[in-house]
Structure formats: C-alpha cells, structure tokens
Enzyme design. Structure first.
Site, PDB file in Angstrom:
ATOM      1  N   HIS A 105      40.823  38.641  46.126  1.00 32.80           N
ATOM      2  CA  HIS A 105      40.972  37.383  45.399  1.00 32.80           C
ATOM      3  C   HIS A 105      42.245  37.425  44.570  1.00 32.80           C
ATOM      4  O   HIS A 105      42.727  38.500  44.206  1.00 32.80           O
ATOM      5  CB  HIS A 105      39.744  37.079  44.523  1.00 32.80           C
ATOM      6  CG  HIS A 105      39.456  38.110  43.471  1.00 32.80           C
ATOM      7  ND1 HIS A 105      38.912  39.351  43.762  1.00 32.80           N
ATOM      8  CD2 HIS A 105      39.622  38.085  42.135  1.00 32.80           C
ATOM      9  CE1 HIS A 105      38.755  40.043  42.650  1.00 32.80           C
ATOM     10  NE2 HIS A 105      39.192  39.289  41.634  1.00 32.80           N
ATOM     11  N   HIS A 107      44.200  35.719  41.181  1.00 30.92           N
ATOM     12  CA  HIS A 107      44.080  34.971  39.934  1.00 30.92           C
ATOM     13  C   HIS A 107      45.316  34.093  39.763  1.00 30.92           C
ATOM     14  O   HIS A 107      46.443  34.582  39.892  1.00 30.92           O
ATOM     15  CB  HIS A 107      44.004  35.928  38.738  1.00 30.92           C
ATOM     16  CG  HIS A 107      42.814  36.818  38.747  1.00 30.92           C
ATOM     17  ND1 HIS A 107      41.691  36.557  37.993  1.00 30.92           N
ATOM     18  CD2 HIS A 107      42.562  37.973  39.425  1.00 30.92           C
ATOM     19  CE1 HIS A 107      40.810  37.523  38.207  1.00 30.92           C
ATOM     20  NE2 HIS A 107      41.306  38.382  39.063  1.00 30.92           N
TER      21      HIS A 107
END
Length: 144
Positions: A105, A107
């Site tokens: 993932h 940010h």
C-alpha cells in the site's frame, strides 16, 4: 530480509473482499484508494493494489505501473481537495522500514507548510470526518 509468505487475512485484503468497511474514494481494475483511519494529516489516503502482494519487494512488476498511476491521480486530487501546499507519498517494506500491514500500500498525505505529521498510531479518526474527507477527494477526482 524478513520475507514471509503473503497472508490473506490482513486488513487490506479483508477490505478488498468487502469484509471490513472503508471510505473508498476510487476503484479501478488494479487498485482502490481509501481514507486512512489513523491519518497523519487531513486527507491522508491509501492506494492499495488489488493483487495480493506483501510489499514492493514481492509485487508483480505488471501491477506497479497501474498502481503508481493511481497514486499520481490521488496525489493530485488530495492536493486540490484540501488546498495543500504539497503531498508526501510513502511506502514501507518490512518491519524494519515501518511496514505494519503486510499488503502492498502507498500513503498519499496532503502537506501544509509548518504543520508536522501526526503519529500514525493512536486514535482512529471520527467516521463522519473520514466520510466528509472521502467526498472531498471524490469531488476533486470528478472535477479533474
């Protein structure tokens, strides 16, 4: 290296399967973007590939291009949506680097001059705030 097999019970895999709710701002064939529930700044958004990969080190290279295109799209949208001065984009690989959820993932964090990031631990953001912030990002995406 502390490399382990991908575990499909991580929170992002569960969100992708619809088992856990999230404030989604974008979904494509390759990725979703959701509001971070413990934001380091107003508008902190996560881009999560749909393909199962523990982190960047084991990701299929074929997904990285589409995921980074989504990251760019979200970065532009959050900068606009929150009238930010800049955007920080971060991605962590393995515990020593700060990775705490073992599904790749990225940010995307709107930044404001003179405003430090909050710690990424502690209390979860109010659901109404996350909902409103998600709408701001969706509106910015629609206007782009």
């Amino acid at each position: 290296m502390n490399q382990h097999a991908y575990a499909d019970d991580n929170i992002f895999a569960r969100i992708l399967r619809g088992e856990i709710p999230a404030h989604k701002v974008l979904e494509s064939d390759d990725a979703i973007a959701i509001m971070d529930v413990m934001p380091q700044a107003t508008g902190h958004t996560l881009v999560i590939p749909k393909a199962a990969s523990r982190n960047l080190l084991d990701a299929d290279p074929e997904i990285l291009g589409p995921v980074m295109q989504t990251v760019q799209q979200i970065a532009k949208a959050v900068k606009t949506a929150f009238d930010a001065d800049g955007v920080t984009v971060t991605q962590f690989n393995e515990p020593a680097a700060g990775q705490s959820v073992f599904h790749l993932h990225v940010h995307v964090i709107p930044r404001f001059e003179g405003v430090p990031l909050k710690p990424h631990t502690g209390e979860m953001e109010d659901d109404a705030v996350l909902k409103a912030n998600a709408q701001r990002v969706r509106d910015a995406l629609a206007a782009a």
